[in-house]
Design a protein around this motif. Structure first.
Motif, PDB file in Angstrom:
ATOM      1  N   VAL A 166       8.365  -0.011   8.339  1.00  0.00           N
ATOM      2  CA  VAL A 166       8.346   0.739   7.074  1.00  0.00           C
ATOM      3  C   VAL A 166       8.857  -0.135   5.929  1.00  0.00           C
ATOM      4  N   PHE A 167       9.947  -0.863   6.163  1.00  0.00           N
ATOM      5  CA  PHE A 167      10.500  -1.731   5.120  1.00  0.00           C
ATOM      6  C   PHE A 167       9.510  -2.843   4.760  1.00  0.00           C
ATOM      7  N   VAL A 168       8.831  -3.388   5.753  1.00  0.00           N
ATOM      8  CA  VAL A 168       7.833  -4.429   5.480  1.00  0.00           C
ATOM      9  C   VAL A 168       6.666  -3.846   4.692  1.00  0.00           C
ATOM     10  N   SER A 201       7.755  -3.503   1.194  1.00  0.00           N
ATOM     11  CA  SER A 201       7.767  -4.841   0.597  1.00  0.00           C
ATOM     12  C   SER A 201       6.362  -5.269   0.197  1.00  0.00           C
ATOM     13  N   SER A 202       5.390  -4.996   1.067  1.00  0.00           N
ATOM     14  CA  SER A 202       4.001  -5.346   0.782  1.00  0.00           C
ATOM     15  C   SER A 202       3.472  -4.563  -0.412  1.00  0.00           C
ATOM     16  N   LEU A 203       3.780  -3.261  -0.455  1.00  0.00           N
ATOM     17  CA  LEU A 203       3.308  -2.415  -1.558  1.00  0.00           C
ATOM     18  C   LEU A 203       3.914  -2.839  -2.885  1.00  0.00           C
ATOM     19  N   THR A 204       5.208  -3.101  -2.912  1.00  0.00           N
ATOM     20  CA  THR A 204       5.854  -3.499  -4.165  1.00  0.00           C
ATOM     21  C   THR A 204       5.367  -4.870  -4.633  1.00  0.00           C
ATOM     22  N   ILE A 239       3.806  -9.850   5.404  1.00  0.00           N
ATOM     23  CA  ILE A 239       3.771  -9.785   6.872  1.00  0.00           C
ATOM     24  C   ILE A 239       4.707 -10.832   7.477  1.00  0.00           C
ATOM     25  N   PHE A 240       4.869 -11.951   6.764  1.00  0.00           N
ATOM     26  CA  PHE A 240       5.770 -12.991   7.274  1.00  0.00           C
ATOM     27  C   PHE A 240       7.207 -12.495   7.364  1.00  0.00           C
TER      28      PHE A 240
END
Length: 316
Positions: free
Chosen positions: A179-181, A184-187, A224-225
């Motif tokens: 969820v946190f990743v 992070s991707s969305l932001t 994703i990294f």
């Protein structure tokens, strides 16, 4: 990824983490996830405030570059057969107008050592290493902290047995990290989209528009990294993305892009009102005291002259 020449910065970051954690521990449980989440968020905000002047310089430089874009296009057309002369004229134009083509790189360059320092310090905590002046108590506290049930030092690829040793459920940990990743991707996407949308609005005929669109959709994949990063570092990344998103919105709302009027001339629209000005407008203005009634004019009646003095009268 530890760089020996940055040891002074690692030590400084670890010391700031210690101070912030001690401050929150004065009224919160030292080993709680809330305490450590607030510590990381506060550290991130302090770091971003530190480089805020560089952000302003970047935005002003970018704005100046966009204002000069039509003149640059003219120079490129004029000297298209002489690239050396073209580059000289373009650089002379930038220098004359105080624009710096490399100004946009300043925040990124400044953020890189900060990110490396955060990564190195949090990685040392995750591995239980006493480095950079950190105490055993601080490291044990970080390793014991859970955020939404996920250990602070855990990564998405951490072995299930190690997660259990940290007192957490492996499935819950992986879900929280995923969820946190995703956040992070969305932001990351929203931040790049905000910048690209403004750039395309200012320069509709920009030849790099297609590449910017591709970058906008590819950039979230880099998040994703962060599956390889500890949860604490992902929290730092999400916080800095949210800060950047809000920071850009604040600057863009106060420095709107020029728009074409009915005659085709580029004009600068009024900046959008800030939150404080909206609150001030919404507050009822005090009523003015009623004005005192004006005195009624007194009509002066003309004095009746004797008949002998009237104009045109004849003496009998």
């Amino acid at each position: 990824m530890e760089l020996s020449w940055l040891n002074w910065l690692y030590t400084a970051v670890a010391q700031v983490i210690t101070w912030i954690h001690q401050g929150y521990s004065s009224f919160l449980a030292p080993d709680s996830g809330l305490t450590w989440a607030l510590t990381i968020i506060t550290l991130t905000v302090l770091m971003r405030l530190l480089i805020f002047p560089l952000f302003l310089k970047q935005m002003r430089s970018s704005k100046k570059m966009q204002e000069l874009a039509p003149k640059v296009q003219e120079l490129r057309k004029r000297y298209k057969n002489d690239k050396q002369r073209m580059n000289q004229e373009v650089m002379a134009l930038y220098q004359g107008q105080g624009a710096n083509p490399l100004g946009g790189c300043l925040p990124i360059v400044a953020q890189f050592p900060i990110f490396i320092s955060m990564f190195t310090v949090l990685q040392a905590m995750a591995n239980g290493q006493l480095k950079f002046g950190m105490t055993q108590h601080l490291v044990d506290s970080a390793r014991a902290a859970h955020i939404f049930g996920a250990p602070l030092p855990a990564t998405f690829w951490t072995d299930s047995a190690d997660i259990i040793k940290l007192g957490a459920d492996p499935v819950v940990t992986k879900v929280v990290l995923a969820v946190f990743v995703a956040i992070s991707s969305l932001t990351t996407f929203l931040t790049v989209r905000q910048s690209v949308t403004r750039s395309m609005a200012q320069m509709p005929d920009n030849p790099m528009a297609q590449q910017q669109k591709i970058l906008m959709y590819i950039s979230p994949l880099f998040a994703i990294f962060s599956l390889n990063f500890p949860l604490g570092l992902i929290l730092y990344w999400v916080t800095t993305n949210l800060w950047t998103l809000g920071q850009q919105h604040w600057f863009y709302s106060r420095n709107p892009s020029p728009v074409a009027d009915a005659k085709g001339n580029m004009v600068m629209p009024e900046p959008k009102p800030g939150l404080l000005s909206k609150v001030r407008k919404s507050a009822p203005e005090p009523e003015a005291p009623p004005a005192a009634p004006e005195p009624k004019p007194i009509r002066q009646q003309p004095t009746r002259q004797p008949r002998s003095k009237r104009t045109g009268s004849k003496k009998s």
